[in-house]
Design an enzyme around this catalytic site. Structure first.
Site, mmCIF file in Angstrom:
data_model
loop_
_atom_site.group_PDB
_atom_site.id
_atom_site.type_symbol
_atom_site.label_atom_id
_atom_site.label_comp_id
_atom_site.label_asym_id
_atom_site.label_seq_id
_atom_site.Cartn_x
_atom_site.Cartn_y
_atom_site.Cartn_z
ATOM 1 N N TYR A 88 0.848 -1.191 0.000
ATOM 2 C CA TYR A 88 0.000 0.000 0.000
ATOM 3 C C TYR A 88 0.886 1.245 0.000
ATOM 4 C CZ TYR A 88 -3.765 -3.253 1.281
ATOM 5 O OH TYR A 88 -4.662 -4.292 1.325
ATOM 6 N N PHE A 233 -13.035 -4.757 0.967
ATOM 7 C CA PHE A 233 -14.102 -3.994 0.318
ATOM 8 C C PHE A 233 -15.432 -4.177 1.070
ATOM 9 C CE2 PHE A 233 -12.344 -3.882 -4.376
ATOM 10 C CZ PHE A 233 -11.374 -2.980 -3.966
ATOM 11 N N PRO A 234 -15.423 -4.019 2.410
ATOM 12 C CA PRO A 234 -16.674 -4.239 3.164
ATOM 13 C C PRO A 234 -17.779 -3.258 2.781
ATOM 14 C CG PRO A 234 -15.008 -3.191 4.548
ATOM 15 C CD PRO A 234 -14.310 -3.603 3.283
ATOM 16 N N LEU A 235 -17.384 -2.105 2.217
ATOM 17 C CA LEU A 235 -18.392 -1.127 1.765
ATOM 18 C C LEU A 235 -18.488 -1.110 0.247
ATOM 19 C CD1 LEU A 235 -17.537 1.818 4.222
ATOM 20 C CD2 LEU A 235 -19.471 0.215 4.340
HETATM 21 N N1 LIG Z 1 -6.559 -8.506 0.727
HETATM 22 C C1 LIG Z 1 -6.760 -7.781 -0.345
HETATM 23 O O1 LIG Z 1 -6.463 -8.210 -1.466
HETATM 24 C C2 LIG Z 1 -7.377 -6.421 -0.203
HETATM 25 C C3 LIG Z 1 -7.827 -5.727 -1.347
HETATM 26 C C4 LIG Z 1 -8.397 -4.468 -1.169
HETATM 27 C C5 LIG Z 1 -8.514 -3.937 0.133
HETATM 28 N N2 LIG Z 1 -8.037 -4.637 1.214
HETATM 29 C C6 LIG Z 1 -8.175 -4.109 2.589
HETATM 30 O O2 LIG Z 1 -9.533 -3.818 2.810
HETATM 31 C C7 LIG Z 1 -9.656 -2.504 3.356
HETATM 32 C C8 LIG Z 1 -10.985 -1.930 2.968
HETATM 33 O O3 LIG Z 1 -11.086 -1.801 1.571
HETATM 34 P P1 LIG Z 1 -11.297 -0.399 0.868
HETATM 35 O O4 LIG Z 1 -10.932 0.667 1.814
HETATM 36 O O5 LIG Z 1 -10.641 -0.428 -0.432
HETATM 37 O O6 LIG Z 1 -12.858 -0.428 0.529
HETATM 38 P P2 LIG Z 1 -14.170 -0.156 1.410
HETATM 39 O O7 LIG Z 1 -13.855 -0.170 2.857
HETATM 40 O O8 LIG Z 1 -15.223 -1.062 0.895
HETATM 41 O O9 LIG Z 1 -14.579 1.325 0.948
HETATM 42 C C9 LIG Z 1 -13.712 2.393 1.060
HETATM 43 C C10 LIG Z 1 -14.243 3.507 0.187
HETATM 44 O O10 LIG Z 1 -15.482 3.932 0.693
HETATM 45 C C11 LIG Z 1 -15.444 5.312 1.013
HETATM 46 N N3 LIG Z 1 -16.097 5.427 2.318
HETATM 47 C C12 LIG Z 1 -15.749 4.832 3.480
HETATM 48 N N4 LIG Z 1 -16.595 5.131 4.460
HETATM 49 C C13 LIG Z 1 -17.519 5.961 3.924
HETATM 50 C C14 LIG Z 1 -18.653 6.619 4.441
HETATM 51 N N5 LIG Z 1 -19.003 6.489 5.714
HETATM 52 N N6 LIG Z 1 -19.377 7.389 3.600
HETATM 53 C C15 LIG Z 1 -19.041 7.539 2.296
HETATM 54 N N7 LIG Z 1 -17.962 6.933 1.745
HETATM 55 C C16 LIG Z 1 -17.203 6.152 2.547
HETATM 56 C C17 LIG Z 1 -13.994 5.686 1.104
HETATM 57 O O11 LIG Z 1 -13.795 7.012 0.647
HETATM 58 P P3 LIG Z 1 -13.285 8.170 1.635
HETATM 59 O O12 LIG Z 1 -11.806 8.003 1.762
HETATM 60 O O13 LIG Z 1 -13.703 9.413 0.919
HETATM 61 O O14 LIG Z 1 -14.011 7.975 2.935
HETATM 62 C C18 LIG Z 1 -13.344 4.713 0.139
HETATM 63 O O15 LIG Z 1 -13.349 5.203 -1.161
HETATM 64 C C19 LIG Z 1 -8.444 -1.768 2.765
HETATM 65 O O16 LIG Z 1 -8.131 -0.609 3.511
HETATM 66 C C20 LIG Z 1 -7.384 -2.832 2.855
HETATM 67 O O17 LIG Z 1 -6.845 -2.845 4.163
HETATM 68 C C21 LIG Z 1 -7.480 -5.859 1.043
#
Ligand SMILES: NC(=O)c1ccc[n+]([C@@H]2O[C@H](COP(=O)([O-])OP(=O)(O)OC[C@H]3O[C@@H](n4cnc5c(N)ncnc54)[C@H](OP(=O)(O)O)[C@@H]3O)[C@@H](O)[C@H]2O)c1
Length: 319
Positions: A88, A233-235
């Site tokens: 990252y 990608f929980p959201l």
């Molecule tokens: N193992 C793997 O291969 C893998 C792959 C991808 C991700 N991950 C892990 O999973 C974690 C979570 O994934 P992610 O962060 O990509 O996706 P996510 O948690 O599904 O969604 C994050 C996105 O949602 C927005 N968001 C979050 N909270 C919000 C809210 N309350 N209201 C409106 N928008 C909101 C964020 O934008 P803002 O910044 O504007 O809030 C960001 O763009 C990552 O941080 C990483 O640690 C692991």
């Protein structure tokens, strides 16, 4: 009025000096506890630190101060599971975690990963050669400033390298005390079982959310075997925070936000579920963490579960 509604409304009022209000200043503590590997307890609602880097998960964040503030606020809110990876940034997310939080508060679990090379913004290439995994473990130890990594996850099984060799590095690093627990990412049940013949698997991190449930088998397996399941990608990368469909209907009923309902659904789905929503903003972090105060009832769970339309997409118009 049901307990969840009270809890959310309480969270949204100006803070009053009552016992209940002070309990809600650390909402993540209300998400339940899971012991990673049987001996490393965390509050189930964690934080994913991937969004703290530059665009395409590459380079420095536009606002470094905000990134540091998000990490510090996460700990204040009771979060004690932070997920990151060497890739990252690369390295930027781990460096920010150290800058914001070292010396680390007692009980904070930092989970990192190795197994993906980065060649540019948005580019990810599996790299599971044992010497690389070992090197990256050493470098994460150095960057994070720890003597042992709490949870070291193989980011992907590299198809170009024998899987057993990749699991073997995890086993060796554990034996040497460089990592406490080993985890896998993007794996099916057969792969988890193959890994467990070589090393004890404490967690599995697969893409999973209300609108993307391809890993239902792996989740059921983890629930049965008491292996932590970390849905990435929980959201649905933010889609589930947008106002439409069942999450919004239920959020309105509860006086909460769609993202909170999507996270509450995950938390209720399995006792081994450890969601790590990511954000670069303190406001969103606070909103997401308050999801731990929501207790969806059975009819809400059913409505959300059934509202899924296309399990192969990140988002769905039904939600
Ligand atoms: N193992 C793997 O291969 C893998 C792959 C991808 C991700 N991950 C892990 O999973 C974690 C979570 O994934 P992610 O962060 O990509 O996706 P996510 O948690 O599904 O969604 C994050 C996105 O949602 C927005 N968001 C979050 N909270 C919000 C809210 N309350 N209201 C409106 N928008 C909101 C964020 O934008 P803002 O910044 O504007 O809030 C960001 O763009 C990552 O941080 C990483 O640690 C692991």
């Amino acid at each position: 009025m049901s307990r969840p509604i009270e809890a959310i409304k309480h969270q949204m009022r100006p803070t009053k000096p009552t016992l209940a209000a002070s309990a809600n200043t650390r909402p993540a503590t209300r998400s339940g506890t899971f012991a990673i590997g049987g001996d490393l307890p965390v509050h189930r609602l964690g934080f994913g630190a991937m969004q703290l880097t530059g665009p395409g998960v590459w380079g420095q964040p536009a606002d470094r101060g905000q990134a540091i503030a998000v990490l510090r606020r996460a700990v204040e809110l009771g979060i004690n599971l932070i997920d990151t990876a060497n890739s990252y940034g690369p390295y930027v997310s781990e460096e920010l975690i150290r800058e914001a939080l070292h010396p680390y508060p007692k009980g904070l679990v930092i989970a990192t990963k190795a197994g993906l090379a980065r060649t540019g913004p948005g580019k990810w290439i599996s790299l599971g050669r044992p010497e690389y995994l070992r090197q990256e473990c050493e470098m994460s130890l150095r960057r994070l400033g720890v003597e042992r990594i709490d949870l070291f996850q193989l980011h992907r099984i590299d198809p170009k390298v024998p899987a057993d060799d990749q699991f073997g590095v995890l086993r060796d690093l554990k034996k040497e005390g460089k990592i406490r627990h080993a985890g896998l990412s993007e794996v099916n049940v057969a792969e988890i079982e193959a890994a467990r013949r070589i090393v004890s698997v404490a967690t599995v991190q697969n893409q999973y959310n209300l609108t993307y449930r391809n890993s239902e088998d792996a989740l059921d397996y983890c629930t049965r075997e008491n292996i932590g399941f970390i849905p990435w990608f929980p959201l649905a990368t933010g889609d589930l925070a947008k106002p439409h469909g069942a999450v919004t209907r239920i959020a309105r009923q509860l006086g909460g936000q769609p993202a909170q309902v999507a996270l509450a659904w995950l938390l209720k789905k399995s006792p081994v579920m450890l969601p790590i929503p990511g954000t670069s903003k303190v406001k969103h972090l606070e909103e997401n963490t308050a999801a731990a105060l929501i207790d969806l009832d059975d009819s809400m769970m059913e409505e959300l579960t059934n509202s899924q339309r296309n399990p192969n997409e990140h988002g769905s118009s039904a939600l």
